[in-house]
Design an enzyme around this catalytic site. Structure first.
Site, PDB file in Angstrom:
ATOM      1  CE  LYS A 126      -2.887   2.435   3.280  1.00 14.69           C
ATOM      2  NZ  LYS A 126      -3.790   2.279   4.391  1.00 14.69           N
TER       3      LYS A 126
HETATM    4  C1  R5P Z   1      -2.297   4.958   7.803  1.00 18.10           C
HETATM    5  O1  R5P Z   1      -1.189   4.441   7.899  1.00 18.10           O
HETATM    6  C2  R5P Z   1      -3.477   4.161   7.860  1.00 18.10           C
HETATM    7  O2  R5P Z   1      -3.096   2.847   7.609  1.00 18.10           O
HETATM    8  C3  R5P Z   1      -4.611   4.500   6.912  1.00 18.10           C
HETATM    9  O3  R5P Z   1      -5.405   3.382   6.851  1.00 18.10           O
HETATM   10  C4  R5P Z   1      -4.194   4.828   5.510  1.00 18.10           C
HETATM   11  O4  R5P Z   1      -3.436   5.988   5.502  1.00 18.10           O
HETATM   12  C5  R5P Z   1      -5.374   4.932   4.537  1.00 18.10           C
HETATM   13  O5  R5P Z   1      -6.268   5.845   4.935  1.00 18.10           O
HETATM   14  P1  R5P Z   1      -6.415   7.247   4.228  1.00 18.10           P
HETATM   15  O6  R5P Z   1      -7.053   6.973   2.911  1.00 18.10           O
HETATM   16  O7  R5P Z   1      -7.301   8.017   5.146  1.00 18.10           O
HETATM   17  O8  R5P Z   1      -5.042   7.837   4.065  1.00 18.10           O
END
Ligand code: R5P
Length: 263
Positions: A173
């Site tokens: 990710k």
């Molecule tokens: C951050 O490390 C978290 O894992 C969040 O789940 C990730 O950043 C994704 O969420 P967002 O789309 O709000 O950035």
């Protein structure tokens, strides 16, 4: 790769499109009661029919999500530092693989912090989690975390994503960036993008579209969905891009129509 591992990956990445809409609601592990998730179940449970996977902590899972909910879980297993501390994202293992098995998860997620003074701790934590997860056929999603002062450019994100893949992670990710093709081309495992801070819905949808066009297999999106004026319309719009090849305009139309109705 054994059957269990393949089966869990197929629960996360939908075999019919090869794509996934992961709903990320794990923010509380370092941000506490994040805006939109103060009462997590009220925001999140209505979104579940439109998500392929739910990413969250074990505490949120146990306290807010009914056990008869039919959604594959990606469990956050890293943490240990907060948004107000001095070592943001200097994370270690915060949930055992035995607990992950007890919670019947489809995958686990661990954040690495390449370039930080403590990068080694997070990279060794990731490899330990991969070794343990593979014993049970559980895939690992590596989150390429980025600190407040770090640049999210293709050079940095390619480095972090490729390192995560070389260390054995199954899905990466990362963030969308200029030159994102390079991040995808040089990473041998599937990539999903995080949404990042809340932005106007059309911008978030365009970002998701561009990422998919450049080879991402989906999104792991949180704030741009649950902080939207209409989270259900927004996740439906994101879904149309990820699974139905909708353009940003078509997806935005889905959002606008739903947003009007929900007023
Ligand atoms: C951050 O490390 C978290 O894992 C969040 O789940 C990730 O950043 C994704 O969420 P967002 O789309 O709000 O950035």
């Amino acid at each position: 790769m054994d059957w269990g591992m393949k089966n869990r990956i197929a629960r996360i990445i939908k075999p019919d499109t090869g794509h996934t809409v992961m709903l990320a609601v794990d923010h509380g592990y370092f941000m506490g009661p994040t805006s939109g998730l103060e009462q997590l179940d009220k925001t999140v449970n209505p979104l579940l029919p439109y998500a392929d996977t739910l990413m969250l902590t074990r505490g949120a899972l146990r306290n807010y999500i009914p056990p008869d909910t039919d959604i594959p879980i990606v469990l956050r297993v890293s943490g240990g530092t907060s948004i107000i501390g001095n070592e943001l994202l200097h994370e270690g293992i915060v949930a055992s693989m035995l607990d992950a098995v007890r919670l019947n998860v489809a995958g686990v997620a661990f954040s690495i912090m390449v370039g930080a003074s403590f990068e080694r701790d997070t990279l060794l934590g990731l490899t330990r989690v991969i070794d343990e997860a593979e014993n049970y056929g559980i895939p690992v999603l590596a989150v390429t975390a980025v600190g407040k002062d770090m640049v999210k450019d293709a050079r940095y994100l390619s480095l972090a994503s490729r390192m995560a893949a070389e260390l054995g992670t199954h899905i990466v990710k990362t963030y969308f960036c200029k030159g994102f093709e390079k991040v995808v081309e040089t990473c041998p495992v599937p990539i999903v993008i995080a949404g990042g801070k809340k932005m106007p819905e059309k911008e978030a949808l365009t970002m998701a579209y561009d990422a998919l066009q450049m080879g991402a297999i989906g999104v792991d999106m949180g704030r741009n969905i649950f902080q939207s004026t209409s989270p259900i319309s927004m996740i439906k719009a994101v879904r149309s891009i990820v699974h139905e090849d909708a353009t940003p305009d078509e997806a935005y139309e889905i959002f606008i129509r739903g947003n009007k109705k929900s007023r």
